[in-house]
Design a protein around this motif. Structure first.
Motif, mmCIF file in Angstrom:
data_model
loop_
_atom_site.group_PDB
_atom_site.id
_atom_site.type_symbol
_atom_site.label_atom_id
_atom_site.label_comp_id
_atom_site.label_asym_id
_atom_site.label_seq_id
_atom_site.Cartn_x
_atom_site.Cartn_y
_atom_site.Cartn_z
ATOM 1 N N VAL A 160 -15.280 -2.436 -50.033
ATOM 2 C CA VAL A 160 -16.465 -2.171 -50.859
ATOM 3 C C VAL A 160 -17.556 -1.585 -49.983
ATOM 4 O O VAL A 160 -17.512 -1.677 -48.766
ATOM 5 C CB VAL A 160 -17.006 -3.455 -51.528
ATOM 6 C CG1 VAL A 160 -16.060 -3.969 -52.582
ATOM 7 C CG2 VAL A 160 -17.292 -4.518 -50.507
ATOM 8 N N GLY A 161 -18.559 -0.989 -50.634
ATOM 9 C CA GLY A 161 -19.660 -0.499 -49.831
ATOM 10 C C GLY A 161 -20.661 0.327 -50.590
ATOM 11 O O GLY A 161 -20.572 0.490 -51.801
ATOM 12 N N ILE A 162 -21.607 0.828 -49.845
ATOM 13 C CA ILE A 162 -22.594 1.769 -50.345
ATOM 14 C C ILE A 162 -22.357 3.056 -49.573
ATOM 15 O O ILE A 162 -22.331 3.050 -48.332
ATOM 16 C CB ILE A 162 -24.036 1.270 -50.096
ATOM 17 C CG1 ILE A 162 -24.261 -0.043 -50.842
ATOM 18 C CG2 ILE A 162 -25.044 2.314 -50.536
ATOM 19 C CD1 ILE A 162 -25.592 -0.671 -50.544
ATOM 20 N N GLU A 163 -22.183 4.114 -50.309
ATOM 21 C CA GLU A 163 -21.852 5.408 -49.718
ATOM 22 C C GLU A 163 -22.716 5.731 -48.510
ATOM 23 O O GLU A 163 -23.945 5.712 -48.587
ATOM 24 C CB GLU A 163 -22.074 6.475 -50.800
ATOM 25 C CG GLU A 163 -21.562 7.837 -50.469
ATOM 26 C CD GLU A 163 -20.089 7.993 -50.809
ATOM 27 O OE1 GLU A 163 -19.551 7.088 -51.469
ATOM 28 O OE2 GLU A 163 -19.505 9.000 -50.420
ATOM 29 N N CYS A 165 -23.658 4.173 -46.043
ATOM 30 C CA CYS A 165 -24.597 3.155 -45.527
ATOM 31 C C CYS A 165 -23.884 1.958 -44.936
ATOM 32 O O CYS A 165 -24.170 1.526 -43.844
ATOM 33 C CB CYS A 165 -25.453 2.626 -46.673
ATOM 34 S SG CYS A 165 -26.977 3.455 -46.810
ATOM 35 N N LEU A 166 -22.963 1.408 -45.733
ATOM 36 C CA LEU A 166 -22.308 0.163 -45.372
ATOM 37 C C LEU A 166 -20.951 0.126 -46.042
ATOM 38 O O LEU A 166 -20.867 0.225 -47.257
ATOM 39 C CB LEU A 166 -23.150 -1.025 -45.867
ATOM 40 C CG LEU A 166 -22.542 -2.425 -45.690
ATOM 41 C CD1 LEU A 166 -22.469 -2.783 -44.226
ATOM 42 C CD2 LEU A 166 -23.377 -3.448 -46.436
ATOM 43 N N ILE A 168 -17.438 -2.265 -45.941
ATOM 44 C CA ILE A 168 -16.737 -3.401 -45.361
ATOM 45 C C ILE A 168 -15.417 -3.614 -46.090
ATOM 46 O O ILE A 168 -15.246 -3.171 -47.223
ATOM 47 C CB ILE A 168 -17.554 -4.720 -45.450
ATOM 48 C CG1 ILE A 168 -17.841 -5.075 -46.914
ATOM 49 C CG2 ILE A 168 -18.822 -4.650 -44.632
ATOM 50 C CD1 ILE A 168 -18.304 -6.496 -47.106
ATOM 51 N N TYR A 278 -27.424 -7.639 -49.772
ATOM 52 C CA TYR A 278 -26.294 -6.859 -50.270
ATOM 53 C C TYR A 278 -25.200 -7.872 -50.564
ATOM 54 O O TYR A 278 -24.832 -8.647 -49.691
ATOM 55 C CB TYR A 278 -25.804 -5.877 -49.199
ATOM 56 C CG TYR A 278 -26.890 -4.990 -48.643
ATOM 57 C CD1 TYR A 278 -27.817 -5.486 -47.733
ATOM 58 C CD2 TYR A 278 -27.007 -3.660 -49.019
ATOM 59 C CE1 TYR A 278 -28.823 -4.689 -47.218
ATOM 60 C CE2 TYR A 278 -28.008 -2.850 -48.506
ATOM 61 C CZ TYR A 278 -28.915 -3.374 -47.609
ATOM 62 O OH TYR A 278 -29.914 -2.598 -47.102
#
Lengths: 327, 177
Positions: A160-163, A165-166, A168, A278
């Motif tokens: 999962v993540g934020i484009e 940015c993060l 995991i 988050y």
């Protein structure tokens, strides 16, 4: 409220036959107090004696009948008037008439079904009670629903993540955990472009009551467990080891009598230096494991075969049970 | 069915970390300094500008090292743009200090050293908070504020170009703060 002739009254006492040996379990009551109650499992027989003691011995006691009820009910707190009974068994102990002296009645609810575990929550309560009529006396008992190891218990693994940015990848070793289990997992960092300060994993209990348009959720954070302190970089793996026995948990209950559900979620939370959070929530199934289920079953089988005294079969059955216990 | 008395708590297998990742510079380097206040103009038309210096290795910013001059009203402009266009909760700016603009004060008013220093600190906290927010980083107004020589108040508001449409199910949620 008394239906009796002037001057006479009675006290009722309910005593279980196996009160000495039966285990008690702690259970939270509506007002948050913890009390101990006799513990029963589905299919077990509930038997005992009802003692009716006359307050004024020698005087007659007229009554409309004495009976004992075994009741399983669900009470939703927002709908207090309505008790939904999912189990209701009645046995007559005495026909309408009169009593001149204190009496004791035997009762037995043989192999009575107890389909649901006792639960007291924010909005719902499930318990089994026994009561008598005219003058009532209730005896609450607690029911635990046992399960065995699920056949299929896949791990949970997700990216999962934020484009940009993060990113995991999180992994939990199972999707179904028993109440004394350990959650073993890991968080793998693929991309870290934010300044993470720490990471925690929360256990959230969600109680859902009502159906259709009037569904109501109540979330409760049962646990917060910090798993990382400091800033991770790409390629780092953070291990998770969370022991469930330390927390106040119940088994997952789905759609009990179509009235309510209790579900559990793991919430992975990352907090950055500006206190931004988050999070990623994932449902897990909790189940109750019997303490010594296997042992007692083979032991009961051995005792049952002992009815044929002196037979070779019973001797070898007992031997086998003893071996299993020590092995 | 195995029923071990003690649960298996051994760590799950994980990929070993690349050493350049472990010891290299982190990918989240972002530092903004608000410094060097300068008083511009004469008499009653004076105002203070501050240097806004950004150093970063985040790929979303075009320049890795930029320095611009901004005044308080520029910060106000940025706050308004973000409040209107983005979903974030924008942190507060240091006060407008209208009283300091009135005449007959005992001190230097808006140009008092201590006041300018306090404001500088507040502006620095403000811009660092915003620039690190993943949602704010998508807004063109932030990039213009930090890296363009001057702010074009007639710009067309919008988001910076994104590579691909995100898949909702794979997303981590963020709180708006």
């Amino acid at each position: 409220m008394s239906f009796f002739s002037f001057g006479q009254s009675a006290e009722i006492d309910v005593v279980l036959n196996d009160a000495e040996t039966r285990k008690k379990a702690e259970h939270k009551t509506e007002d948050g107090k913890k009390d101990k109650y006799f513990l029963f499992y589905d299919g077990e027989t509930v038997s005992g004696k009802v003692n009716v003691t006359l307050k004024n011995p020698g005087k007659r006691l007229e009554h409309q009948g004495i009976k004992i009820e075994f009741v399983g009910q669900i009470e939703l707190y927002y709908d207090k008037g309505n008790h939904h009974e999912f189990v209701s068994l009645v046995k007559d102990l005495a026909r309408p008439g009169e009593m001149t002296q204190s009496q004791t009645f035997d009762f037995e609810f043989t192999h009575v079904e107890k389909p649901y575990e006792s639960y007291t929550g924010q909005n719902a309560e499930k318990r089994m009670i026994r009561r008598l009529n005219d003058i009532t006396k209730e005896l609450d008992i607690v029911v635990h629903t046992l399960s065995t190891y699920p056949e299929l218990n896949s791990s949970i693994k997700m990216e999962v993540g934020i484009e940009d940015c993060l990113h995991i990848e999180f992994e939990y070793n199972k999707s179904k955990y028993h109440l004394k289990d350990v959650i073993v997992g890991k968080i793998y960092f693929l991309l870290v472009r934010i300044k993470i300060k720490h990471m925690e994993i929360d256990i959230i209990k969600r109680e859902t009551t009502g159906t259709g348009p009037s569904v109501y959720h109540e979330n409760d954070t049962i646990a917060k467990y910090e798993i990382m302190d400091g800033a991770p970089v790409r390629g780092e793996s953070i291990p998770i080891r969370l022991f469930l026995a330390g927390y106040d948990l119940t088994p997952t209950m789905r759609d009990i009598n179509k009235k309510f559900s209790v579900r559990y979620y793991l919430n992975l939370v990352l907090i950055d230096e500006e206190e931004r959070r988050y999070f990623k929530q994932q449902e897990i199934t909790l189940w109750r494991k019997g303490d010594v289920v296997r042992k007692s079953m083979s032991h009961q089988a051995a005792i049952a075969s002992q009815r044929f005294e002196g037979s070779a079969a019973s001797e070898s059955a007992l031997e086998k049970a003893a071996k299993e216990e020590s092995g | 069915m195995t029923d071990s008395a003690v649960a298996d708590t051994r760590r799950l297998n994980s990929k070993p970390q690349d050493l350049t990742d472990a010891y290299g510079p982190p990918s989240n380097f972002l530092e903004i300094d608000v410094h060097e206040p300068q008083i511009v103009g004469v008499g009653r038309n004076r105002y203070t500008t501050y240097g806004v210096r950004m150093r970063t290795n985040l790929p979303i910013f075009k320049l890795k090292d930029s320095c611009v001059r901004r005044r308080y009203s520029d910060f106000e402009w940025l706050k308004n743009e973000l409040e209107r266009d983005s979903k974030i909760v924008v942190p507060p700016l240091p006060g407008k200090a209208l009283k300091r603009q009135l005449p007959f004060r005992g001190d230097e008013g808006l140009f008092d050293e201590n006041f300018i220093e306090q404001r500088r600190v507040g502006l620095e906290q403000f811009i660092n908070r915003i620039a690190g927010h993943p949602l704010a980083q998508n807004e063109r107004c932030l990039h213009m504020f930090l890296q363009d020589e001057s702010i074009d108040r007639n710009y067309i508001p919008g988001k910076t170009i994104q590579a691909a449409a995100p898949e909702p199910s794979t997303y981590i949620s963020t709180s708006r703060h």
